[in-house]
Scaffold this active site. Structure first.
Site, mmCIF file in Angstrom:
data_model
loop_
_atom_site.group_PDB
_atom_site.id
_atom_site.type_symbol
_atom_site.label_atom_id
_atom_site.label_comp_id
_atom_site.label_asym_id
_atom_site.label_seq_id
_atom_site.Cartn_x
_atom_site.Cartn_y
_atom_site.Cartn_z
ATOM 1 N N ASP A 1 38.917 45.768 37.851
ATOM 2 C CA ASP A 1 37.969 44.912 37.903
ATOM 3 C C ASP A 1 38.549 43.744 38.575
ATOM 4 O O ASP A 1 39.738 43.554 39.152
ATOM 5 C CB ASP A 1 37.514 44.662 36.419
ATOM 6 C CG ASP A 1 38.716 44.083 35.481
ATOM 7 O OD1 ASP A 1 40.030 44.128 36.129
ATOM 8 O OD2 ASP A 1 38.387 43.653 34.447
ATOM 9 N N TYR B 1 34.910 51.390 37.724
ATOM 10 C CA TYR B 1 35.891 50.674 36.704
ATOM 11 C C TYR B 1 35.736 51.067 35.291
ATOM 12 O O TYR B 1 36.716 51.469 34.748
ATOM 13 C CB TYR B 1 35.596 49.128 36.828
ATOM 14 C CG TYR B 1 36.399 48.489 35.365
ATOM 15 C CD1 TYR B 1 37.624 48.189 35.354
ATOM 16 C CD2 TYR B 1 35.437 48.247 34.158
ATOM 17 C CE1 TYR B 1 38.303 47.710 34.307
ATOM 18 C CE2 TYR B 1 35.975 47.574 33.099
ATOM 19 C CZ TYR B 1 37.298 47.441 33.229
ATOM 20 O OH TYR B 1 37.908 46.850 32.112
ATOM 21 N N GLU C 1 33.774 48.414 26.917
ATOM 22 C CA GLU C 1 34.015 48.068 28.387
ATOM 23 C C GLU C 1 32.709 47.590 28.706
ATOM 24 O O GLU C 1 32.636 46.838 29.861
ATOM 25 C CB GLU C 1 34.431 49.292 29.103
ATOM 26 C CG GLU C 1 36.104 49.700 28.752
ATOM 27 C CD GLU C 1 36.890 48.559 29.211
ATOM 28 O OE1 GLU C 1 36.366 47.554 30.112
ATOM 29 O OE2 GLU C 1 38.022 48.537 28.708
#
Length: 366
Positions: free
Chosen positions: A147, A129, A46
């Site tokens: 996002d 996020y 991520e």
């Protein structure tokens, strides 16, 4: 056209979840970080995927996990080696924050990524996020992971006319996910929203006829899928003119410089460079005088061998590249050292320096 979440009342949430998750499980891409639900691997992926394309990330992710298979490996790694593993991905503050955060996880949580929203959000570089992605994907906790992809998808499905470029709009979309998310499989749900935005509900020309949740989509029903999301344009990037010089000593080794510990491209190595603000400074002798004045380098400029461009989110660097010789009395220190061209492989450089190295190698072949 509504700016609130009233359209949620018109969606059959269970059917929406089923359609979305079924599609994802059948059509999802085979990505290396999906092989298991290891929180560390989810975290690394991520962070890498922020502002970077999936195809670009895959080889970096595989190498990073090969070099640092566990949190303990990364926590104990030398900072220069970590930067080298990240070399070319850009936005280097991401990996510096990740490195700091995994050290905290090792020391404070015995190497286990925390599963508490409060604890994980306190880790350096872990925003809403990233926290939501790790908690939902790795731990099956129904937390939103919002996002740009997710905001685009939901702005169309729910016909939300908020400007997604405004930080305040995130709360609207986080609330929407909290209402829609599957509590039985939050991992697949959040990944499905991301995947839908990447493959089907794209920024331009969305493939609505292939969309698994088209029947739930208000924008498609209203014919405004190409209008949404609302997103104001960022300010134009500022262009900056620079000169860089590949300086060699009498042995043919090259002088490199380590950037400061904070700021843009912190702790990465580069060739000496400086900003050029006036047309007369394009003169080689004038540039040599600037290097002596600003960087205290006594150099003899040779010739310009080319130009490279490097684009940041807020800047465009146009860099004229020169070769030259450095005086024999130059003394190395922690910030300046001589390396052979082959040994540059062992140092972490920003992309613009990698471009200069390639330019110099091509020049040397001539």
């Amino acid at each position: 056209m509504k700016n609130d979440l009233n359209n949620l009342m018109e969606i059959n949430i269970q059917e929406f979840q089923d359609d979305l998750i079924t599609w994802f499980k059948n059509e999802q891409r085979d990505l290396p970080w999906r092989k298991d639900q290891d929180p560390y691997k989810v975290w690394v992926s991520e962070i890498m995927l922020q502002q970077t394309r999936v195809d670009t990330v895959i080889p970096y992710f595989l190498r990073f996990i090969e070099w640092f298979p566990t949190i303990e490996d990364l926590a104990e790694a030398n900072g220069d080696k970590v930067l080298k593993a990240w070399e070319g991905l850009g936005y280097y503050s991401r990996v510096r924050n990740l490195h700091s955060a995994v050290k905290e996880v090792k020391e404070k949580y015995n190497g286990v990524v925390p599963s508490s929203p409060k604890e994980i959000s306190n880790l350096k570089g872990v925003g809403p996020y990233t926290a939501g992605a790790i908690l939902s994907i790795a731990y099956g906790i129904p937390e939103p992971a919002v996002d740009g992809n997710v905001m685009r998808v939901l702005s169309r499905i729910l016909s939300i006319w908020e400007d997604i470029a405004k930080p305040s709009s995130r709360k609207v979309f986080e609330q929407a996910v909290r209402e829609l998310i599957s509590h039985e499989d939050p991992s697949a749900f959040n990944q499905a929203l991301m995947e839908l935005g990447a493959l089907i509900c794209t920024p331009t020309s969305p493939s609505c006829l292939l969309c698994p949740v088209r029947e739930h989509c208000h924008a498609f029903d209203e014919g405004v899928q190409n209008v949404l999301p609302i997103k104001t344009q960022k300010n134009k990037q500022r262009e900056v003119q620079l000169a860089a010089v590949v300086l060699s000593n009498e042995k043919g080794d090259l002088l490199i410089h380590k950037r400061p510990e904070t700021g843009l491209l912190a702790n990465l190595w580069e060739f000496p460079n400086l900003e050029i603000n006036h047309p007369i400074q394009n003169n080689r002798d004038e540039i040599a005088r600037l290097f002596e004045k600003d960087l205290k380098l006594n150099v003899a400029m040779d010739r310009m061998i080319g130009q490279v461009e490097h684009v940041f989110s807020h800047l465009i660097w146009n860099i004229k590249v020169y070769t030259g010789k450095i005086s024999s009395d130059f003394i190395e220190n922690t910030e300046w050292k001589f390396v052979s061209l082959d040994d540059t492989e062992n140092y972490a450089f920003p992309v613009f320096t990698l471009k200069i190295i390639k330019l110099y190698k091509d020049y040397e072949k001539e």
